[in-house]
Design an enzyme around this catalytic site. Structure first.
Site, PDB file in Angstrom:
ATOM      1  N   CYS A  88     -25.101 -12.362 -22.264  1.00  0.00           N
ATOM      2  CA  CYS A  88     -24.800 -13.723 -21.807  1.00  0.00           C
ATOM      3  C   CYS A  88     -25.731 -14.179 -20.690  1.00  0.00           C
ATOM      4  O   CYS A  88     -25.729 -15.335 -20.303  1.00  0.00           O
ATOM      5  CB  CYS A  88     -23.344 -13.818 -21.343  1.00  0.00           C
ATOM      6  N   CYS A 101     -22.393  -7.191 -19.596  1.00  0.00           N
ATOM      7  CA  CYS A 101     -21.165  -7.361 -18.841  1.00  0.00           C
ATOM      8  C   CYS A 101     -20.160  -6.305 -19.267  1.00  0.00           C
ATOM      9  O   CYS A 101     -19.969  -6.056 -20.453  1.00  0.00           O
ATOM     10  CB  CYS A 101     -20.530  -8.726 -19.102  1.00  0.00           C
ATOM     11  N   GLY A 148       0.791  -1.217   0.000  1.00  0.00           N
ATOM     12  CA  GLY A 148       0.000   0.000   0.000  1.00  0.00           C
ATOM     13  C   GLY A 148       0.828   1.274   0.000  1.00  0.00           C
ATOM     14  O   GLY A 148       0.295   2.361  -0.209  1.00  0.00           O
ATOM     15  N   CYS A 179     -27.104  -9.723 -17.591  1.00  0.00           N
ATOM     16  CA  CYS A 179     -26.482  -9.253 -18.826  1.00  0.00           C
ATOM     17  C   CYS A 179     -27.409  -9.608 -19.987  1.00  0.00           C
ATOM     18  O   CYS A 179     -27.862 -10.754 -20.101  1.00  0.00           O
ATOM     19  CB  CYS A 179     -25.117  -9.897 -18.997  1.00  0.00           C
ATOM     20  N   CYS A 237     -17.910 -12.195 -20.726  1.00  0.00           N
ATOM     21  CA  CYS A 237     -19.215 -12.293 -21.383  1.00  0.00           C
ATOM     22  C   CYS A 237     -19.137 -13.294 -22.539  1.00  0.00           C
ATOM     23  O   CYS A 237     -19.993 -14.164 -22.679  1.00  0.00           O
ATOM     24  CB  CYS A 237     -19.626 -10.924 -21.887  1.00  0.00           C
TER      25      CYS A 237
END
Lengths: 297, 235, 276
Positions: free
Chosen positions: A259, A280, A39, A256, A286
């Site tokens: 899909c 997606c 970080g 979606c 997808c």
């Protein structure tokens, strides 16, 4: 990711991976340090590249420092392999890194450079995800002075970020940050996880893969190493929530339209007739879902 | 073995002021000695400017004495020299055991009369409700009309203000009361009330040292008098 | 009565300093500036004790070192020499020996500072409640409901209309901003408040109300206060004891009424006679 560099003189007149060896060495040192101090924004000397700063040069330099001829590379922009930024970066990689194979399938890639999304499929320990970062410092919104920000990071003094969340709650009764959600890594440093949606933030937490973040203009590299905690800043009594794709009309989660997935992050757009569509955002996912359903049928 | 103790025993008290801007020294008191016993009122006598108020201020420690001792017997029975006690101890004694009434009331401008009296009571350890009740009783005892209780004394007449001042000092029942012309601005009826309060305080065992502007008050309430002589100014 | 804060021989020198700085500066030389090295002795030989629950006044003109004293005690500036001992129930904390992290923690939980200029103590563009929340969060308390509840209670106590808690103090009057500052300073219930010229620049009636608030808080919370001011009226109303400062040094210390009625140092006499 072993590199063979001085050997091949490439069409552009550069060694393997475009950057000179000194630049790569410095980048690798910065990456090591970033991994060792999860970080922490590690400074490095950002190089000139044939792509302008602000177009993903931070991610690009990390990828160029890591890539070797046997790597399999995937480049995505906002979830899509075909958008302009991804296509241009891919062309540069293929021109400067002979031997590297490109893929669109997430599970095939050893290195994935991305902008604004983390793929839907969980990544494995042998995969590295490299994120392009426009603004690396989450404190920049609350403290304009850079040296003060560094002190605040060192002391893990993030009260001002919490105040920002507080102010959002006061005004809108919810936490209003949609992307670049401040996330605390390994209990100390808070990072700006780049403009990924809140939906992707939990994927950083105790993942199997290594996440690297590169900011080219701001010259910072930071990392979320495998199995490291990544906690979005929030109040004890106001849980962190990801984007909600519930359709208010049906009360069910939207799927979606291509899909049919009900688990992926959805992009909203309008078709030629003006109707709202959800698909997606991860196009490779997808495609695979669609193919998988086709195979199953 | 010592005999009966005095609440206050002043011995050889001297006080002068050095005024730096004028490069001179003013002698206010020299070698003053006297005692005050529990339940006794001693009145200070002397011409105007003799330093009667200075005696009170030295005991209250608004003035720092140059020399001498001011032995005060505390409620717990120990003896403190007020001339030399440290400031924090003086603060403590002022809150709980000493009282000082001057001719003027010093208080925050916005406080109500009731609050002006109740605040020192709370500081001395009374619970907030008790302090309120007690403050109301004290204000009634000095004859302040109850419609004035919730108003700030800064809006009162001189006599009403002085009654608040007296109520504030008497309410905490100090063991040693210092009174500096407390009745100067009062009408005869209020003055009689204050004399009554002084008698009550004496019966309770308070020692009182007072300066009065009129001979009648001295005749009425003083047990003894002590004369303070005017001193000449020295260069 | 017990001691909360003990300050011993505290000094602050701006500049490189030399061996003779302390010899040639101070009240008896009429200057703060060393004529050999040009350093400024902002504070020198400051020693005093503050009791638990006591209000101690510090009075002096600009440049007397009184605000330096506050800045050293809240770690805004480093001390050049000297000690400050803070007495906790079970231990004594040597303030200037603390490392940076502990200083911050100390400041967050044990100290409240209220400045003359609200911009130093508040983020004026963040809501009043948000300002208080920041101090509470710094002390590691991050439940939203708790932050709201506590901010509301503190603003109520300091006389800020609760309906305005979500407004930024930039829209408040000067007196109201000071109230928000005081509420923020009190957020973590610190045993010690440092008040630096908190009524300067306010209207007289507003000043009186702020002083009244400070007295009320002192009585209710038994918090100790160091009240720095150039205004004799402020120490008269608030402080039981007062320090008088000039040219970086404490020239006189005593009971407040004694400082006002029987000042002994030439400077204090000047100050008192100028005010009356």
């Amino acid at each position: 990711m072993r590199q063979r560099s001085a050997d091949a003189l490439l069409p552009l007149g550069h060694g393997f991976g475009y950057l000179d060896e000194d630049a790569k060495r410095e980048l690798r040192r910065a990456i090591f340090k970033a991994v060792c101090v999860p970080g922490h924004q590690t400074p490095y000397g950002s190089r000139e590249l044939p792509i302008a700063r602000g177009f993903g040069t931070g991610g690009l330099q990390i990828t160029l420092a890591l890539i070797g001829p046997e790597d399999v590379l995937k480049v995505i922009d906002q979830g899509s392999d075909d958008s302009v930024n991804a296509a241009n970066l891919r062309r540069l990689f293929l021109a400067t890194c002979p031997g590297v194979r490109e893929t669109r399938r997430t599970q095939e890639a050893s290195l994935i450079q991305t902008r604004h999304r983390i793929p839907e499929r969980p990544l494995r320990a042998d995969q590295i995800l490299i994120l392009q970062v426009p603004y690396p410092d989450p404190l920049v919104v609350v403290e304009p002075n850079e040296s003060k920000r560094r002190l605040m990071h060192g002391r893990a003094d993030y009260a001002k970020l919490w105040v920002k969340l507080y102010e959002g709650m006061v005004t809108f009764s919810e936490i209003t940050i949609s992307h670049r959600y401040p996330t605390r890594i390994a209990g100390h440093y808070v990072i700006d996880p780049s403009p990924i949606p809140r939906f992707d933030v939990p994927k950083l937490h105790r993942a199997d893969c290594l996440y690297l973040f590169g900011a080219g203009r701001e010259k910072r590299i930071y990392a979320v190493p495998p199995h490291t905690t990544a906690e979005p800043l929030t109040f004890e009594d106001v849980p962190f929530r990801v984007e909600d794709f519930t359709d208010p009309a049906t009360g069910r989660r939207r799927a979606c339209s291509r899909c049919g997935s009900t688990t992926s992050f959805l992009d909203e757009f309008f078709d030629e007739t003006g109707a709202r569509l959800f698909q997606c955002s991860d196009t490779a996912f997808c495609d695979e879902e669609l193919a998988g359903r086709g195979a199953a049928a | 073995m010592s005999g009966p103790r005095h609440v206050l025993e002043v011995e050889g008290l001297s006080k002068s002021f050095t005024i730096h801007a004028r490069g001179r020294r003013v002698l206010a008191l020299e070698g003053l000695s006297f005692t005050v016993q529990a339940g006794e009122l001693v009145a200070l006598l002397g011409p105007s400017g003799a330093g009667k108020s200075s005696v009170l201020k030295c005991i209250w420690r608004a003035y720092r004495p140059d020399a001498g001792t001011i032995r005060y017997q505390t409620a717990e029975g120990s003896v403190v020299d007020l001339a030399r006690a440290n400031d924090s101890d003086i603060v403590h004694l002022r809150t709980r055991e000493l009282g000082f009434v001057t001719q003027f009331l010093h208080a925050l401008p916005r406080l109500s009369a009731l609050e002006v009296v109740a605040r020192p009571l709370r500081r001395a350890g009374w619970a907030p409700e008790e302090a309120r009740d007690r403050a109301a009783l004290a204000l009634a005892a000095v004859g302040l009309p109850s419609r004035l209780f919730d108003l700030p004394p800064s809006t009162f007449s001189g006599g009403e203000r002085q009654r608040v001042n007296l109520a504030r000092a008497f309410a905490v029942e100090p063991r040693l009361l210092l009174l500096d012309e407390p009745t100067a601005s009062l009408d005869p009826a209020s003055r009689d009330r204050v004399f009554g309060m002084i008698d009550d305080a004496r019966r309770r065992g308070a020692a009182i040292l007072a300066v009065f502007h009129d001979a009648e008050a001295i005749r009425r309430v003083a047990d003894r008098t002590v004369t303070v002589h005017a001193l000449v100014e020295v260069a | 009565m017990s001691v909360l804060l003990e300050v011993e021989d505290l000094a602050r020198i701006h500049g490189r300093g030399c061996d003779r700085c302390l010899e040639v500066t101070g009240p008896e030389h009429g200057t703060n500036r060393c004529r050999f090295c040009g350093s400024v002795v902002a504070l020198r030989g400051a020693s005093f004790a503050l009791e638990r629950g006591e209000v101690l006044g510090v009075i002096g003109e600009s440049g007397s070192g009184k605000s330096t004293l506050v800045r050293l005690l809240c770690f805004d500036e480093p001390a050049s020499s000297g000690r400050a001992l803070f007495h906790e129930a079970d231990r004594v904390v040597d303030l200037f020996a603390l490392d940076a992290a502990r200083r911050r923690a100390f400041r967050d939980t044990r100290l409240g500072v209220v400045y003359q200029n609200p911009m130093l103590g508040l983020a004026l563009s963040i809501s009043a409640g948000g300002n208080i929340a920041e101090r509470l969060i710094a002390a590691e308390r991050v439940r939203y409901a708790f932050l709201r509840e506590r901010a509301r209670a503190l603003l109520e106590r300091t006389g800020v209309p609760v309906a305005r808690m979500d407004e930024p103090p930039a829209r408040f009057s000067g007196g109201m901003q000071q109230r928000v500052q005081i509420a923020k300073a009190l957020a973590t219930e610190p045993p010690l408040l440092l008040l630096d010229e908190i009524t300067t620049g306010l209207d007289l009636s507003v000043q009186a109300r702020i002083l009244d608030l400070v007295l009320e808080l002192q009585e209710q919370l038994a918090v100790s206060m160091l009240v720095v001011t150039h205004d004799l009226g402020v120490v008269r109303h608030l402080a039981s004891r007062t320090l008088v400062m000039r040219h970086g040094a404490i020239v006189e210390a005593g009971l407040t009424d004694q400082i006002l009625e029987d000042p002994s140092h030439p400077y204090t006499q000047e100050l008192v006679s100028a005010a009356l």
